[in-house]
Design an enzyme around this catalytic site. Sequence first.
Site, PDB file in Angstrom:
ATOM      1  CG  ASN A  37      -0.227  -0.063   2.512  1.00 51.26           C
ATOM      2  OD1 ASN A  37       0.480   0.875   2.867  1.00 51.26           O
ATOM      3  ND2 ASN A  37      -0.363  -1.164   3.243  1.00 51.26           N
ATOM      4  CE  LYS A  61     -11.217   1.229  10.767  1.00 52.57           C
ATOM      5  NZ  LYS A  61     -10.475   1.689   9.616  1.00 52.57           N
TER       6      LYS A  61
HETATM    7  O1  C5P Z   1      -9.086  -1.793  10.160  1.00 50.58           O
HETATM    8  P1  C5P Z   1      -8.088  -0.777   9.752  1.00 50.58           P
HETATM    9  O2  C5P Z   1      -6.956  -1.332   8.943  1.00 50.58           O
HETATM   10  O3  C5P Z   1      -8.663   0.449   9.100  1.00 50.58           O
HETATM   11  O4  C5P Z   1      -7.517  -0.259  11.151  1.00 50.58           O
HETATM   12  C1  C5P Z   1      -6.432   0.561  11.208  1.00 50.58           C
HETATM   13  C2  C5P Z   1      -5.699   0.382  12.508  1.00 50.58           C
HETATM   14  O5  C5P Z   1      -5.580  -1.008  12.825  1.00 50.58           O
HETATM   15  C3  C5P Z   1      -4.298   0.895  12.466  1.00 50.58           C
HETATM   16  O6  C5P Z   1      -3.946   1.325  13.759  1.00 50.58           O
HETATM   17  C4  C5P Z   1      -3.501  -0.329  12.052  1.00 50.58           C
HETATM   18  O7  C5P Z   1      -2.147  -0.233  12.457  1.00 50.58           O
HETATM   19  C5  C5P Z   1      -4.233  -1.421  12.777  1.00 50.58           C
HETATM   20  N1  C5P Z   1      -4.219  -2.730  12.112  1.00 50.58           N
HETATM   21  C6  C5P Z   1      -3.541  -3.780  12.684  1.00 50.58           C
HETATM   22  N2  C5P Z   1      -3.550  -5.023  12.100  1.00 50.58           N
HETATM   23  C7  C5P Z   1      -4.247  -5.224  10.976  1.00 50.58           C
HETATM   24  C8  C5P Z   1      -4.961  -4.168  10.379  1.00 50.58           C
HETATM   25  C9  C5P Z   1      -4.914  -2.921  10.971  1.00 50.58           C
HETATM   26  O8  C5P Z   1      -2.880  -3.579  13.714  1.00 50.58           O
HETATM   27  N3  C5P Z   1      -4.254  -6.420  10.418  1.00 50.58           N
END
Ligand code: C5P
Length: 399
Positions: free
Chosen positions: A208, A337
Amino acid sequence: MLAGKQILLIIGGGIAAYKSLDLIRRLRDQGATVVPVLTKAAEEFVTPLSASALAAQKVYRDLFNLTDEAEMGHIELSRAADLVVVAPATADLMAKMANGHANDLASTLLMATDKRVLIAPAMNVRMWGHRATQRNLAQLQGDGVLVVGPNDGNMACGEFGPGRMAEVPEIIAAVGAALGDGPLRGRHVLVTSGPTHEPIDPVRYIANRSSGAQGTALAAALRDLGARVTFVTGPASVPPPTGVDVVRVETAAQMAAAVTAALPADVAVFAAAVADWRVDNASDSKMKKTADALPSLRFAENPDILATVSQMTQGRPPLVVGFAAETDDVVANATAKRTRKGCDWIVANDVSPATGIMGGSDNAVVLISDDGPEEWPRLPKTEVARRLAARIADALGAV
Ligand code: C5P
């Protein structure tokens, strides 16, 4: 607060040098010993006698001074200190430092030192904004040099904007932090940062656009408040900060393992842009282009590191901070979230391409906590980091 510490104070040639005389006094009030070094240009603004009288120390001015060299060689001078402070750091001094010049006493000491260096830049607003200065600044930060200021405001040259040297109390606070005396001293902070790479085969991966800039700035800001920082980073495009424990990972699964291994922590900040999915049928050998069929990737869900740590029943860090990169309904999505994942704070930002935030140098965030959303102005990522680190220090004080 600075009892027993020795500071080598390099005073550059700018109008802000008058504040450095006060800095000498205030550092001494805190118990530090200050050894002043004046550049030639600095002597146009303040006299060696003033600096010497205020420091109650000999002032060093020349690289080729036989008496000085016999008493204390310049190498020793650069090493005897606990910290080297450059205030004001002029555009010229910064350029010399960034390029490794050693053609006068100040620049030679800066090259010869094995100690941390803190600079307080001060210059005309256009000189500060000039690409050369910004390039030098980025180089110096990459080299681990600490920076305090400059501040916005009216300048002696009649212009307004960034370029004013940080105020003396701010420099003193930065000195304290650089010497590990900040409010997070003795605390362990875990920060994740950067993107993850999820392999498709040995040469291809899914990634990404995260640069890792915000997580890196945050780790540096937490370090500057005295924390011991474990920095778990995916393949970011900015280098990790100095003075932190760096754990490099590539995939989300590796990041999850590194986070578990790094606990316990007083605070965990999850700034990484972790891939939600990995390729479940990744190939061990390079996939071939064939005429008859397109490859078909099957995805599996990655561990949600933030949710896992937030929901730990034992050993959960007292403060868990997540990030939420959203493209629409930022506050509503990020608030949901926060509840879903169970973290204490969410730092939400709008990463729609038009904002230029992802991969850019600014960030506009909303901090969501028990108290609801708090919108911050658009700021450089380093400033967002500084403010967030200060909030974390405040919150820990209350834990
Ligand atoms: O669900 P999303 O990816 O939008 O959430 C973002 C947050 O969750 C960020 O703090 C990211 O570092 C964390 N995250 C994580 N492990 C994942 C996906 C997101 O720690 N597999």
